[in-house]
Write a protein that holds these residues in place. Structure first.
Motif, PDB file in Angstrom:
ATOM      1  N   LEU A 109       0.823  -1.202   0.000  1.00 20.64           N
ATOM      2  CA  LEU A 109       0.000   0.000   0.000  1.00 20.64           C
ATOM      3  C   LEU A 109       0.855   1.249   0.000  1.00 20.64           C
ATOM      4  O   LEU A 109       1.745   1.415   0.843  1.00 20.64           O
ATOM      5  CB  LEU A 109      -0.920   0.002   1.231  1.00 20.64           C
ATOM      6  N   MET A 117      -1.608  10.269  -1.566  1.00 15.48           N
ATOM      7  CA  MET A 117      -2.744   9.415  -1.240  1.00 15.48           C
ATOM      8  C   MET A 117      -3.786  10.133  -0.392  1.00 15.48           C
ATOM      9  O   MET A 117      -4.809   9.563  -0.034  1.00 15.48           O
ATOM     10  CB  MET A 117      -2.263   8.154  -0.508  1.00 15.48           C
ATOM     11  N   ARG A 119      -7.707   8.797  -0.787  1.00 11.71           N
ATOM     12  CA  ARG A 119      -7.359   7.585  -1.535  1.00 11.71           C
ATOM     13  C   ARG A 119      -6.937   6.460  -0.591  1.00 11.71           C
ATOM     14  O   ARG A 119      -7.311   5.300  -0.793  1.00 11.71           O
ATOM     15  CB  ARG A 119      -6.225   7.889  -2.513  1.00 11.71           C
ATOM     16  N   ALA A 125      -8.673   2.822  -0.131  1.00 11.64           N
ATOM     17  CA  ALA A 125      -7.888   1.608  -0.352  1.00 11.64           C
ATOM     18  C   ALA A 125      -7.971   0.678   0.856  1.00 11.64           C
ATOM     19  O   ALA A 125      -8.131  -0.534   0.712  1.00 11.64           O
ATOM     20  CB  ALA A 125      -6.441   1.979  -0.642  1.00 11.64           C
ATOM     21  N   LYS A 126      -7.874   1.235   2.053  1.00 13.11           N
ATOM     22  CA  LYS A 126      -7.947   0.418   3.264  1.00 13.11           C
ATOM     23  C   LYS A 126      -9.304  -0.269   3.387  1.00 13.11           C
ATOM     24  O   LYS A 126      -9.388  -1.429   3.802  1.00 13.11           O
ATOM     25  CB  LYS A 126      -7.676   1.285   4.493  1.00 13.11           C
ATOM     26  N   MET A 160      -9.297  -3.129   0.854  1.00 12.52           N
ATOM     27  CA  MET A 160      -8.355  -4.165   1.284  1.00 12.52           C
ATOM     28  C   MET A 160      -8.928  -4.975   2.451  1.00 12.52           C
ATOM     29  O   MET A 160      -8.738  -6.190   2.534  1.00 12.52           O
ATOM     30  CB  MET A 160      -7.021  -3.528   1.674  1.00 12.52           C
ATOM     31  N   LEU A 179      -0.785  -1.337  -4.736  1.00 15.27           N
ATOM     32  CA  LEU A 179      -1.697  -0.222  -4.958  1.00 15.27           C
ATOM     33  C   LEU A 179      -0.931   1.077  -4.766  1.00 15.27           C
ATOM     34  O   LEU A 179      -0.368   1.321  -3.697  1.00 15.27           O
ATOM     35  CB  LEU A 179      -2.883  -0.295  -3.990  1.00 15.27           C
ATOM     36  N   ASP A 185      -0.546   5.473  -6.372  1.00 12.35           N
ATOM     37  CA  ASP A 185      -1.105   6.546  -7.197  1.00 12.35           C
ATOM     38  C   ASP A 185      -0.020   7.417  -7.802  1.00 12.35           C
ATOM     39  O   ASP A 185      -0.302   8.507  -8.310  1.00 12.35           O
ATOM     40  CB  ASP A 185      -2.050   7.419  -6.356  1.00 12.35           C
ATOM     41  N   VAL A 208      -4.439   4.040  -8.799  1.00  7.56           N
ATOM     42  CA  VAL A 208      -5.660   4.702  -8.347  1.00  7.56           C
ATOM     43  C   VAL A 208      -5.539   6.206  -8.557  1.00  7.56           C
ATOM     44  O   VAL A 208      -4.451   6.785  -8.552  1.00  7.56           O
ATOM     45  CB  VAL A 208      -5.948   4.402  -6.861  1.00  7.56           C
ATOM     46  N   LEU A 210     -12.319   0.274  -7.823  1.00  3.99           N
ATOM     47  CA  LEU A 210     -11.305  -0.337  -6.970  1.00  3.99           C
ATOM     48  C   LEU A 210     -11.833  -1.615  -6.332  1.00  3.99           C
ATOM     49  O   LEU A 210     -11.146  -2.634  -6.281  1.00  3.99           O
ATOM     50  CB  LEU A 210     -10.883   0.665  -5.891  1.00  3.99           C
ATOM     51  N   TYR A 260     -10.364  -5.688  -6.870  1.00  4.47           N
ATOM     52  CA  TYR A 260     -10.007  -6.670  -5.849  1.00  4.47           C
ATOM     53  C   TYR A 260     -10.902  -7.904  -5.937  1.00  4.47           C
ATOM     54  O   TYR A 260     -10.462  -9.029  -5.648  1.00  4.47           O
ATOM     55  CB  TYR A 260     -10.103  -6.046  -4.455  1.00  4.47           C
TER      56      TYR A 260
END
Length: 348
Positions: free
Chosen positions: A98, A104, A118, A122-123, A126, A203, A205, A234, A295, A299
């Motif tokens: 990450l 981010m 971001r 993402a978290k 994930m 992941l 950006d 991303v 996103l 996944y």
């Protein structure tokens, strides 16, 4: 009956229980040889009637109950105490990598008026990915200027999720983006594991601008260990203003609730070419995500591609109870022998 037998270690002995009343029946029909002979039993008939009614059934019953209890003891009755399950790893080891660089903090992945950075988006995705794969060993690497091992590869996903929740934009120095170094750390964690499949999901950006390892070189090294790398870029395809955030990685708002931005700070789009090359060199795949739904779908697709079957082993512990029917059986037989040689003794 099958439900009953599962609580006996040697249930075959229970099949002998019906033989006990059969033996008693045959014994009664055969009778015993008379100890004293009479020319006529009419004299003793009335004298012995009351004794037979009172004690004739007692000794055989005690012996029958004793034999039945001993057969139950031989069958080894058990009481279940606890059940345990052990999951054998599915053979897929995954490291989630990450990006925690300052870029981010951009909020271009927000959806449905839910303004998130971001990294928060993402978290969230994930976390869902980890929950869908309870049988896989998963680790996490975060990176900014340098990579940081958030969690080694583990099956303890509760602990893994706790470490993921603690990540924020100031967990590492976010003034740079060391993609190559992060991939190198993730590959080192995977290369010596006896896995059927080794996977890295990156992941980011941004573009690699820190660290001592070039991303392409890290991908080539990973390929030699048959490690597959999925890359996810991303963010918007256009330069984005960088929001202001506090020391805890939280967005700063004005008095009207509007997000404050850092003047003169813009983040350039990701380097899609390098991310594509990284994926190609390891037989992985490159994805672009410009919103949270994309996103999440990425996944989900990776989850479908990296499927395996886990084997579940169940273990149970039992308390042995055979001692109690054994003592009961010996007690019945002992009482039968005692009475047979004392109060209920037969005259020769």
């Amino acid at each position: 009956m099958s439900f009953l037998f599962q609580y006996f270690q040697n249930p075959a002995f229970l099949w002998l229980l019906p033989a006990i009343p059969l033996l008693l029946l045959l014994r009664g029909r055969a009778g015993r040889v008379a100890a004293v002979q009479f020319s006529s039993v009419a004299v003793a008939k009335q004298v012995g009637a009351e004794a037979r009614a009172r004690a004739g059934w007692l000794l055989p019953a005690l012996r029958a109950f004793g034999l039945a209890a001993l057969l139950v003891a031989l069958a080894r009755p058990q009481l279940p105490e606890a059940h345990a399950e052990q999951i054998e790893a599915s053979g897929i080891d995954i490291v989630l990598v990450l990006d925690l660089s300052y870029s981010m903090a951009c909020v271009d992945l927000s959806v449905n008026n839910d303004v998130v950075t971001r990294v928060d988006a993402a978290k969230q995705v994930m976390r869902d990915f980890i929950k869908k794969r309870p049988d896989d060993r998963i680790g996490i690497v975060a990176f900014g200027v340098e990579p940081y091992l958030v969690s080694p590869i583990t099956l303890n996903h509760d602990w893994l999720l706790q470490n993921l929740d603690r990540l924020h934009l100031h967990s590492v120095d976010g003034a740079g983006t060391a993609i190559g170094s992060a991939l190198g750390m993730a590959a080192n964690r995977l290369r010596d594991l006896p896995s059927k499949s080794r996977v890295i999901i990156l992941l980011t950006d941004g573009d690699n601008n820190a660290g001592n390892i070039a991303p392409i070189a890290a991908a080539e090294a990973a390929a030699t260990y048959k490690i597959k790398i999925y890359t996810i870029g991303v963010g918007s395809t256009q330069p984005m203003p960088l929001p202001a955030f506090d020391d805890n990685g939280k967005l700063i708002h004005d008095n009207y609730g509007h997000i404050l931005y850092m003047q003169g700070q813009q983040e350039d789009p990701i380097n899609s070419d390098d991310l594509q090359k990284i994926a190609d060199k390891t037989n992985g795949k490159f994805y672009r995500a410009s919103d949270v739904n994309q996103l999440r779908n990425i996944y989900t697709e990776i989850d479908r591609q990296e499927k395996s079957i886990a084997r579940l082993h169940r273990f149970s512990t039992y308390q042995e109870l055979f001692i109690w029917p054994a003592l009961l059986g010996l007690g019945f037989i002992g009482l039968e022998q005692f009475l047979a040689h004392t109060r209920l003794r037969r005259l020769p």
